[in-house]
Motif scaffolding. Structure first.
Motif, mmCIF file in Angstrom:
data_model
loop_
_atom_site.group_PDB
_atom_site.id
_atom_site.type_symbol
_atom_site.label_atom_id
_atom_site.label_comp_id
_atom_site.label_asym_id
_atom_site.label_seq_id
_atom_site.Cartn_x
_atom_site.Cartn_y
_atom_site.Cartn_z
ATOM 1 N N THR A 1 -20.296 -20.828 38.372
ATOM 2 C CA THR A 1 -21.714 -20.140 38.818
ATOM 3 C C THR A 1 -21.437 -18.914 39.753
ATOM 4 N N THR A 2 -20.159 -19.065 40.558
ATOM 5 C CA THR A 2 -19.962 -18.084 41.582
ATOM 6 C C THR A 2 -19.194 -16.869 41.367
ATOM 7 N N GLY A 3 -18.172 -17.274 40.355
ATOM 8 C CA GLY A 3 -17.213 -16.238 39.823
ATOM 9 C C GLY A 3 -16.078 -16.258 40.996
ATOM 10 N N GLN A 4 -15.892 -17.135 41.946
ATOM 11 C CA GLN A 4 -15.217 -17.158 43.028
ATOM 12 C C GLN A 4 -13.885 -17.981 42.812
ATOM 13 N N GLN A 5 -13.002 -17.960 41.465
ATOM 14 C CA GLN A 5 -12.027 -18.946 41.584
ATOM 15 C C GLN A 5 -10.907 -18.556 42.189
ATOM 16 N N ALA A 6 -10.750 -17.217 42.643
ATOM 17 C CA ALA A 6 -9.636 -16.851 43.741
ATOM 18 C C ALA A 6 -9.766 -17.183 44.954
ATOM 19 N N LEU A 7 -10.998 -17.295 45.336
ATOM 20 C CA LEU A 7 -11.399 -17.704 46.871
ATOM 21 C C LEU A 7 -11.462 -19.090 46.976
ATOM 22 N N ALA B 1 -8.770 -21.016 49.306
ATOM 23 C CA ALA B 1 -9.093 -22.177 50.370
ATOM 24 C C ALA B 1 -8.567 -23.628 50.034
ATOM 25 N N LEU B 2 -8.016 -23.888 48.732
ATOM 26 C CA LEU B 2 -7.672 -25.126 48.567
ATOM 27 C C LEU B 2 -6.166 -25.081 48.501
ATOM 28 N N GLY B 3 -5.557 -23.758 48.770
ATOM 29 C CA GLY B 3 -4.136 -23.728 48.995
ATOM 30 C C GLY B 3 -3.464 -23.565 47.491
ATOM 31 N N VAL B 4 -4.048 -23.491 46.471
ATOM 32 C CA VAL B 4 -3.404 -23.333 45.316
ATOM 33 C C VAL B 4 -3.390 -21.859 44.813
ATOM 34 N N ASP C 1 -16.751 -27.709 52.120
ATOM 35 C CA ASP C 1 -16.941 -26.838 53.291
ATOM 36 C C ASP C 1 -16.791 -25.586 52.728
ATOM 37 N N THR C 2 -16.052 -25.196 51.843
ATOM 38 C CA THR C 2 -15.964 -23.873 51.328
ATOM 39 C C THR C 2 -17.322 -23.522 50.382
ATOM 40 N N VAL C 3 -17.896 -24.463 49.524
ATOM 41 C CA VAL C 3 -19.039 -24.292 49.020
ATOM 42 C C VAL C 3 -20.224 -24.089 50.000
ATOM 43 N N ARG C 4 -20.147 -24.957 51.096
ATOM 44 C CA ARG C 4 -21.275 -24.973 52.116
ATOM 45 C C ARG C 4 -21.374 -23.308 52.535
ATOM 46 N N LEU C 5 -20.069 -22.764 52.927
ATOM 47 C CA LEU C 5 -19.946 -21.418 53.573
ATOM 48 C C LEU C 5 -20.317 -20.316 52.658
ATOM 49 N N LEU C 6 -19.959 -20.665 51.229
ATOM 50 C CA LEU C 6 -20.134 -19.487 50.325
ATOM 51 C C LEU C 6 -21.960 -19.664 50.268
ATOM 52 N N GLY D 1 -13.239 -13.467 53.463
ATOM 53 C CA GLY D 1 -12.702 -14.277 52.590
ATOM 54 C C GLY D 1 -11.167 -14.618 52.817
ATOM 55 N N ASP D 2 -10.659 -13.729 53.666
ATOM 56 C CA ASP D 2 -9.141 -14.115 54.034
ATOM 57 C C ASP D 2 -8.904 -15.385 54.924
ATOM 58 N N LEU D 3 -10.206 -15.696 55.308
ATOM 59 C CA LEU D 3 -10.273 -16.898 56.559
ATOM 60 C C LEU D 3 -10.528 -18.179 55.953
ATOM 61 N N PHE D 4 -10.930 -18.198 54.526
ATOM 62 C CA PHE D 4 -11.306 -19.451 54.054
ATOM 63 C C PHE D 4 -10.302 -20.607 53.682
#
Length: 141
Positions: free
Chosen positions: A44-50, A54-57, A81-86, A116-119
């Motif tokens: 939905t978001t296209g935010q795979q990298a972010l 955020a999950l450290g992988v 928490d990442t979804v809430r912030l996105l 995005g670098d702080l997620f």
């Protein structure tokens, strides 16, 4: 939060109540977020990298999480928490495109860091959230 009005879902999959109610949030984290939620949010978001960051992988290993029946407690909390912030970023900027641009440009209020670098840390996400609160209050953009 931007949600589907009929089903009250954030990014088409996560019940908005879960992100708004701390007790529901905790219960879901303890049960473990279903891996297919991660896939649907990424689609939905296209935010795979972010999300992977955020999950450290690495993004290339994100597929493992997507196929997991349930994330562990820590990953579930990081993800929600990442979804809430996105969602908050999208709500504040009232446009997914503007939200995307803001996430990936240096912000003075964040010491020149890109939001995005702080997620990847809870404290980083808190800082981004505080800047978004200030933007909503009209303090700066």
């Amino acid at each position: 939060m931007k949600s589907n009005s009929r089903s009250n879902l954030v990014f088409g999959v996560i019940p908005s109540e879960l992100l708004q109610n701390p007790w529901e949030f905790i219960r879901c984290c303890r049960r473990g977020v279903p891996g297919h939620w991660v896939r649907l949010v990424i689609d939905t978001t296209g935010q795979q990298a972010l999300i992977a960051y955020a999950l450290g992988v690495p993004p290339t290993q994100c597929e493992v999480l997507l196929n997991t029946p349930h994330l562990n407690l820590s990953d579930s909390e990081q993800f929600l928490d990442t979804v809430r912030l996105l969602q908050k970023v999208t709500d504040v900027w009232e446009s997914e495109q503007r939200a995307q641009e803001w996430l990936h440009q240096p912000i003075t209020a964040l010491g020149g860091s890109k939001p995005g670098d702080l997620f990847d840390t809870f404290t980083g996400r808190q800082l981004v959230s505080r800047v978004l609160d200030a933007i909503e209050m009209g303090e700066f953009s």
